[in-house]
Design a protein around this motif. Structure first.
Motif, PDB file in Angstrom:
ATOM      1  N   HIS A  53       0.831  -1.206   0.000  1.00  0.00           N
ATOM      2  CA  HIS A  53       0.000   0.000   0.000  1.00  0.00           C
ATOM      3  C   HIS A  53       0.868   1.259   0.000  1.00  0.00           C
ATOM      4  O   HIS A  53       0.508   2.267  -0.625  1.00  0.00           O
ATOM      5  CB  HIS A  53      -0.950  -0.028   1.193  1.00  0.00           C
ATOM      6  CG  HIS A  53      -1.723  -1.306   1.276  1.00  0.00           C
ATOM      7  ND1 HIS A  53      -2.520  -1.756   0.248  1.00  0.00           N
ATOM      8  CD2 HIS A  53      -1.781  -2.260   2.246  1.00  0.00           C
ATOM      9  CE1 HIS A  53      -3.061  -2.919   0.587  1.00  0.00           C
ATOM     10  NE2 HIS A  53      -2.626  -3.237   1.788  1.00  0.00           N
ATOM     11  N   THR A  85      -6.093   0.648   0.900  1.00  0.00           N
ATOM     12  CA  THR A  85      -7.075   1.466   0.188  1.00  0.00           C
ATOM     13  C   THR A  85      -7.880   0.669  -0.831  1.00  0.00           C
ATOM     14  O   THR A  85      -8.889   1.142  -1.341  1.00  0.00           O
ATOM     15  CB  THR A  85      -6.376   2.610  -0.563  1.00  0.00           C
ATOM     16  OG1 THR A  85      -5.512   2.047  -1.577  1.00  0.00           O
ATOM     17  CG2 THR A  85      -5.551   3.461   0.391  1.00  0.00           C
ATOM     18  N   SER A 105       1.024   3.993  -3.084  1.00  0.00           N
ATOM     19  CA  SER A 105       0.935   5.438  -2.869  1.00  0.00           C
ATOM     20  C   SER A 105       2.054   6.158  -3.614  1.00  0.00           C
ATOM     21  O   SER A 105       1.828   7.212  -4.226  1.00  0.00           O
ATOM     22  CB  SER A 105       1.007   5.752  -1.372  1.00  0.00           C
ATOM     23  OG  SER A 105       1.064   7.146  -1.139  1.00  0.00           O
TER      24      SER A 105
END
Length: 253
Positions: free
Chosen positions: A155, A182, A159
């Motif tokens: 994650h 997410t 990003s």
């Protein structure tokens, strides 16, 4: 070398293993004091250890067996040689007879999956319960020897992919803290698998089972471009079918 405690509790939870262990106990002579006095967990542990290597050859060397297990192992080995085990090369070489591995295979009863996973101890898993088997016990994916890649902090790297944050160009491994999930990385991984379902399968939240680790990295890069519009290489740890391990470089562009 046979190790009696290696993953035996995990293997014992498999329905094919449980059935086979009960079958093998039938051949043991309950009149023998060793068998009569042995705890059921000890018998299960020894018998599962015999099964755990599948068709691979292994050594049953009494010099390496803990003292408390020597008599049980010796009786089980001698009783089951010819029925379950066959002798191979050397003084202590054994393997499970092929005829015993056939009935030992199992089709599980959960949600059907398009992935066919074979474990090292003989079970064929045709539903998504293969996620519950430890990676080191998986043998083949859709008839191919299995490799795997694990995305390091997926994650956080995702990003970096969609923002201007993170390393400027290239990195190996990830030093920062992971970010909350997410759902974007799952979309990328699922797209990679969907586009290559014969040679890739999801495993857990951050791992992809594969036939070739390099091909899996390429598929993940292509899926990232399709989902995010960005050219991005994840840094992953990998293990190939020969047991070789390493970490790849991640990069932008």
């Amino acid at each position: 070398m046979i190790k009696l405690k290696t993953n035996w509790s995990i293997l014992s939870q498999d329905q094919a293993t449980t059935k086979k262990v009960q079958e093998l106990k039938y051949y043991l002579d309950n009149r023998l004091s060793v068998v009569k006095e042995a705890a059921q967990d000890d018998l299960d542990r020894v018998l599962v250890s015999f099964l755990a290597y599948g068709s691979n050859e292994y050594q049953i060397s009494m010099d390496s067996i803990p003292d408390q297990d020597k008599e049980v192992v010796s009786v089980c080995r001698d009783t089951l040689t010819g029925k379950l085990l066959q002798r191979t090369k050397g003084r202590n070489g054994y393997r499970v007879r092929e005829v015993q591995l056939g009935p030992y295979s199992v089709t599980t009863t959960g949600t059907e999956s398009k992935f066919r996973v074979l474990t090292k101890y003989g079970s064929v898993i045709l539903d998504d319960s293969y996620h519950d088997i430890t990676l080191d016990q998986l043998k083949t994916l859709n008839y191919y020897p299995v490799s795997s890649i694990t995305v390091i902090k997926p994650h956080l790297q995702t990003s970096w992919c969609v923002t201007s944050e993170g390393p400027a160009l290239r990195w190996q491994g990830v030093e920062c803290d992971e970010l909350p999930e997410t759902g974007l990385f799952a979309q990328i991984r699922d797209r990679a698998v969907a586009d290559n379902w014969m040679t890739l399968a999801p495993y857990g939240e951050d791992t992809i089972l594969c036939v070739d680790a390099n091909q899996a990295c390429v598929a993940l890069r292509a899926a990232t471009a399709r989902v995010t519009g960005q050219l991005f290489n994840y840094s992953v740890s990998f293990k190939d079918q020969f047991g070789r391990k390493g970490v790849t470089w991640g990069s932008k562009g």
